[in-house]
Design a protein around this motif. Structure first.
Motif, PDB file in Angstrom:
ATOM      1  N   ASP A  72      -3.775  -8.625   1.931  1.00  0.00           N
ATOM      2  CA  ASP A  72      -4.972  -8.778   2.753  1.00  0.00           C
ATOM      3  C   ASP A  72      -4.670  -8.672   4.243  1.00  0.00           C
ATOM      4  O   ASP A  72      -5.564  -8.801   5.070  1.00  0.00           O
ATOM      5  CB  ASP A  72      -5.655 -10.109   2.451  1.00  0.00           C
ATOM      6  CG  ASP A  72      -4.781 -11.313   2.792  1.00  0.00           C
ATOM      7  OD1 ASP A  72      -3.656 -11.150   3.320  1.00  0.00           O
ATOM      8  OD2 ASP A  72      -5.235 -12.443   2.510  1.00  0.00           O
ATOM      9  N   GLY A  73      -3.400  -8.453   4.603  1.00  0.00           N
ATOM     10  CA  GLY A  73      -3.016  -8.314   6.000  1.00  0.00           C
ATOM     11  C   GLY A  73      -2.683  -9.617   6.698  1.00  0.00           C
ATOM     12  O   GLY A  73      -2.353  -9.614   7.888  1.00  0.00           O
ATOM     13  N   SER A  74      -2.731 -10.718   5.993  1.00  0.00           N
ATOM     14  CA  SER A  74      -2.490 -12.007   6.650  1.00  0.00           C
ATOM     15  C   SER A  74      -1.069 -12.142   7.182  1.00  0.00           C
ATOM     16  O   SER A  74      -0.814 -12.982   8.038  1.00  0.00           O
ATOM     17  CB  SER A  74      -2.811 -13.164   5.695  1.00  0.00           C
ATOM     18  OG  SER A  74      -1.988 -13.101   4.547  1.00  0.00           O
ATOM     19  N   ARG A  75      -0.136 -11.292   6.723  1.00  0.00           N
ATOM     20  CA  ARG A  75       1.259 -11.380   7.185  1.00  0.00           C
ATOM     21  C   ARG A  75       1.594 -10.412   8.306  1.00  0.00           C
ATOM     22  O   ARG A  75       2.713 -10.413   8.808  1.00  0.00           O
ATOM     23  CB  ARG A  75       2.211 -11.148   6.010  1.00  0.00           C
ATOM     24  CG  ARG A  75       2.147 -12.263   4.984  1.00  0.00           C
ATOM     25  CD  ARG A  75       3.110 -12.036   3.860  1.00  0.00           C
ATOM     26  NE  ARG A  75       2.646 -10.919   3.035  1.00  0.00           N
ATOM     27  CZ  ARG A  75       3.272 -10.422   1.988  1.00  0.00           C
ATOM     28  NH1 ARG A  75       4.416 -10.927   1.609  1.00  0.00           N
ATOM     29  NH2 ARG A  75       2.768  -9.421   1.298  1.00  0.00           N
ATOM     30  N   ASN A  76       0.651  -9.557   8.713  1.00  0.00           N
ATOM     31  CA  ASN A  76       0.966  -8.664   9.828  1.00  0.00           C
ATOM     32  C   ASN A  76       0.200  -9.086  11.080  1.00  0.00           C
ATOM     33  O   ASN A  76      -0.794  -9.803  11.003  1.00  0.00           O
ATOM     34  CB  ASN A  76       0.740  -7.184   9.459  1.00  0.00           C
ATOM     35  CG  ASN A  76      -0.709  -6.828   9.192  1.00  0.00           C
ATOM     36  OD1 ASN A  76      -1.583  -7.052  10.018  1.00  0.00           O
ATOM     37  ND2 ASN A  76      -0.956  -6.253   8.019  1.00  0.00           N
ATOM     38  N   ASP A  77       0.685  -8.650  12.227  1.00  0.00           N
ATOM     39  CA  ASP A  77       0.114  -9.092  13.501  1.00  0.00           C
ATOM     40  C   ASP A  77      -1.334  -8.651  13.692  1.00  0.00           C
ATOM     41  O   ASP A  77      -2.108  -9.349  14.361  1.00  0.00           O
ATOM     42  CB  ASP A  77       0.952  -8.572  14.672  1.00  0.00           C
ATOM     43  CG  ASP A  77       2.325  -9.216  14.742  1.00  0.00           C
ATOM     44  OD1 ASP A  77       2.543 -10.242  14.077  1.00  0.00           O
ATOM     45  OD2 ASP A  77       3.186  -8.673  15.470  1.00  0.00           O
ATOM     46  N   GLU A  78      -1.688  -7.514  13.126  1.00  0.00           N
ATOM     47  CA  GLU A  78      -3.047  -6.997  13.296  1.00  0.00           C
ATOM     48  C   GLU A  78      -4.050  -7.633  12.335  1.00  0.00           C
ATOM     49  O   GLU A  78      -5.250  -7.440  12.480  1.00  0.00           O
ATOM     50  CB  GLU A  78      -3.052  -5.469  13.113  1.00  0.00           C
ATOM     51  CG  GLU A  78      -2.367  -4.718  14.231  1.00  0.00           C
ATOM     52  CD  GLU A  78      -0.840  -4.790  14.169  1.00  0.00           C
ATOM     53  OE1 GLU A  78      -0.209  -4.498  15.191  1.00  0.00           O
ATOM     54  OE2 GLU A  78      -0.278  -5.132  13.104  1.00  0.00           O
ATOM     55  N   LYS A  79      -3.542  -8.339  11.317  1.00  0.00           N
ATOM     56  CA  LYS A  79      -4.383  -8.948  10.276  1.00  0.00           C
ATOM     57  C   LYS A  79      -5.194  -7.874   9.547  1.00  0.00           C
ATOM     58  O   LYS A  79      -6.340  -8.080   9.156  1.00  0.00           O
ATOM     59  CB  LYS A  79      -5.314 -10.026  10.847  1.00  0.00           C
ATOM     60  CG  LYS A  79      -4.577 -11.115  11.598  1.00  0.00           C
ATOM     61  CD  LYS A  79      -3.545 -11.797  10.714  1.00  0.00           C
ATOM     62  CE  LYS A  79      -2.788 -12.873  11.470  1.00  0.00           C
ATOM     63  NZ  LYS A  79      -1.426 -13.030  11.006  1.00  0.00           N
ATOM     64  N   GLU A  80      -4.553  -6.737   9.339  1.00  0.00           N
ATOM     65  CA  GLU A  80      -5.166  -5.570   8.712  1.00  0.00           C
ATOM     66  C   GLU A  80      -4.601  -5.405   7.302  1.00  0.00           C
ATOM     67  O   GLU A  80      -3.381  -5.438   7.121  1.00  0.00           O
ATOM     68  CB  GLU A  80      -4.846  -4.325   9.559  1.00  0.00           C
ATOM     69  CG  GLU A  80      -5.449  -3.052   9.069  1.00  0.00           C
ATOM     70  CD  GLU A  80      -6.955  -2.976   9.266  1.00  0.00           C
ATOM     71  OE1 GLU A  80      -7.601  -2.267   8.480  1.00  0.00           O
ATOM     72  OE2 GLU A  80      -7.486  -3.622  10.205  1.00  0.00           O
ATOM     73  N   PRO A  81      -5.457  -5.235   6.281  1.00  0.00           N
ATOM     74  CA  PRO A  81      -4.941  -5.029   4.925  1.00  0.00           C
ATOM     75  C   PRO A  81      -3.915  -3.897   4.889  1.00  0.00           C
ATOM     76  O   PRO A  81      -4.114  -2.842   5.502  1.00  0.00           O
ATOM     77  CB  PRO A  81      -6.193  -4.682   4.120  1.00  0.00           C
ATOM     78  CG  PRO A  81      -7.299  -5.374   4.855  1.00  0.00           C
ATOM     79  CD  PRO A  81      -6.918  -5.251   6.312  1.00  0.00           C
ATOM     80  N   ASP A  82      -2.804  -4.157   4.204  1.00  0.00           N
ATOM     81  CA  ASP A  82      -1.735  -3.164   4.191  1.00  0.00           C
ATOM     82  C   ASP A  82      -1.274  -2.867   2.771  1.00  0.00           C
ATOM     83  O   ASP A  82      -1.734  -3.483   1.812  1.00  0.00           O
ATOM     84  CB  ASP A  82      -0.579  -3.576   5.101  1.00  0.00           C
ATOM     85  CG  ASP A  82      -0.029  -4.959   4.834  1.00  0.00           C
ATOM     86  OD1 ASP A  82      -0.414  -5.600   3.847  1.00  0.00           O
ATOM     87  OD2 ASP A  82       0.818  -5.416   5.617  1.00  0.00           O
ATOM     88  N   VAL A  83      -0.386  -1.902   2.687  1.00  0.00           N
ATOM     89  CA  VAL A  83       0.122  -1.451   1.398  1.00  0.00           C
ATOM     90  C   VAL A  83       1.614  -1.186   1.538  1.00  0.00           C
ATOM     91  O   VAL A  83       2.066  -0.670   2.561  1.00  0.00           O
ATOM     92  CB  VAL A  83      -0.647  -0.197   0.893  1.00  0.00           C
ATOM     93  CG1 VAL A  83      -0.623   0.929   1.889  1.00  0.00           C
ATOM     94  CG2 VAL A  83      -0.150   0.263  -0.454  1.00  0.00           C
ATOM     95  N   ARG A  84       2.361  -1.595   0.531  1.00  0.00           N
ATOM     96  CA  ARG A  84       3.812  -1.390   0.518  1.00  0.00           C
ATOM     97  C   ARG A  84       4.118  -0.178  -0.350  1.00  0.00           C
ATOM     98  O   ARG A  84       3.557  -0.011  -1.440  1.00  0.00           O
ATOM     99  CB  ARG A  84       4.509  -2.621  -0.057  1.00  0.00           C
ATOM    100  CG  ARG A  84       6.030  -2.505  -0.103  1.00  0.00           C
ATOM    101  CD  ARG A  84       6.600  -3.839  -0.592  1.00  0.00           C
ATOM    102  NE  ARG A  84       8.012  -3.808  -0.774  1.00  0.00           N
ATOM    103  CZ  ARG A  84       8.918  -3.960   0.182  1.00  0.00           C
ATOM    104  NH1 ARG A  84       8.517  -4.155   1.425  1.00  0.00           N
ATOM    105  NH2 ARG A  84      10.209  -3.948  -0.094  1.00  0.00           N
ATOM    106  N   TYR A  85       5.031   0.642   0.147  1.00  0.00           N
ATOM    107  CA  TYR A  85       5.496   1.818  -0.577  1.00  0.00           C
ATOM    108  C   TYR A  85       6.993   1.743  -0.757  1.00  0.00           C
ATOM    109  O   TYR A  85       7.712   1.204   0.099  1.00  0.00           O
ATOM    110  CB  TYR A  85       5.182   3.095   0.212  1.00  0.00           C
ATOM    111  CG  TYR A  85       3.754   3.565   0.094  1.00  0.00           C
ATOM    112  CD1 TYR A  85       3.369   4.399  -0.958  1.00  0.00           C
ATOM    113  CD2 TYR A  85       2.794   3.209   1.036  1.00  0.00           C
ATOM    114  CE1 TYR A  85       2.073   4.853  -1.071  1.00  0.00           C
ATOM    115  CE2 TYR A  85       1.500   3.656   0.933  1.00  0.00           C
ATOM    116  CZ  TYR A  85       1.145   4.476  -0.127  1.00  0.00           C
ATOM    117  OH  TYR A  85      -0.143   4.928  -0.237  1.00  0.00           O
TER     118      TYR A  85
END
Length: 151
Positions: A132-145
């Motif tokens: 949900d992005g809670s772990r990145n500075d932008e708080k933007e949903p992300d995806v791991r590849y």
């Protein structure tokens, strides 16, 4: 693109590379709020990325057109000047990353970054996780590849 040299970044490359990062982020992700000021990004490049990580730059005629940052098996950053996109430079930097990390790579990108996701998938990366992005500075949903070489 043959006149572009890929080399390890030197201390003097930190600010110009940070400026490429910022221009690329702004152009590629207009809907994502950048969590840091340009000065903070330059400081981060100068204090952390260039001296502590394996940072590469793509240079033509003294101008940085792209950058690649590796930290262990993680591809931390791959950014290009906006006008350098779609010309094979990203492919060259990805080939370098795979050469430097032949046992595999992982990375995170924002879910909204469709162009980056297509690029990584074209280079054999497979999606393994979404947040949900809670772990990145932008708080933007992300995806791991993750990329694993063929055995």
């Amino acid at each position: 693109m043959n006149d572009i040299v890929l080399r390890r970044a030197a201390d003097a490359d930190a600010y110009p590379a940070a400026d490429v990062w910022f221009r690329s982020f702004t152009a590629a992700l207009p809907s994502v709020r950048c969590a840091h000021s340009p000065d903070d990004i330059r400081d981060w490049f100068a204090r952390v990325l260039v001296p502590q990580y394996e940072t590469w730059v793509a240079v033509r005629d003294g101008q940085i057109l792209g950058l690649l940052v590796l930290n262990g098996p993680e591809l931390k950053q791959l950014y290009l000047e906006p006008e350098s996109r779609g010309r094979g430079l990203g492919d060259r930097l990805m080939a370098l990353a795979k050469k430097q990390r032949p046992d595999g790579l992982s990375l995170w990108t924002f879910q909204v970054n469709a162009a980056a996701r297509r690029f990584y998938e074209r280079h054999g990366f497979r999606e393994t996780e979404r947040t949900d992005g809670s772990r990145n500075d932008e708080k933007e949903p992300d995806v791991r590849y993750i990329w694993q070489p063929a055995r």
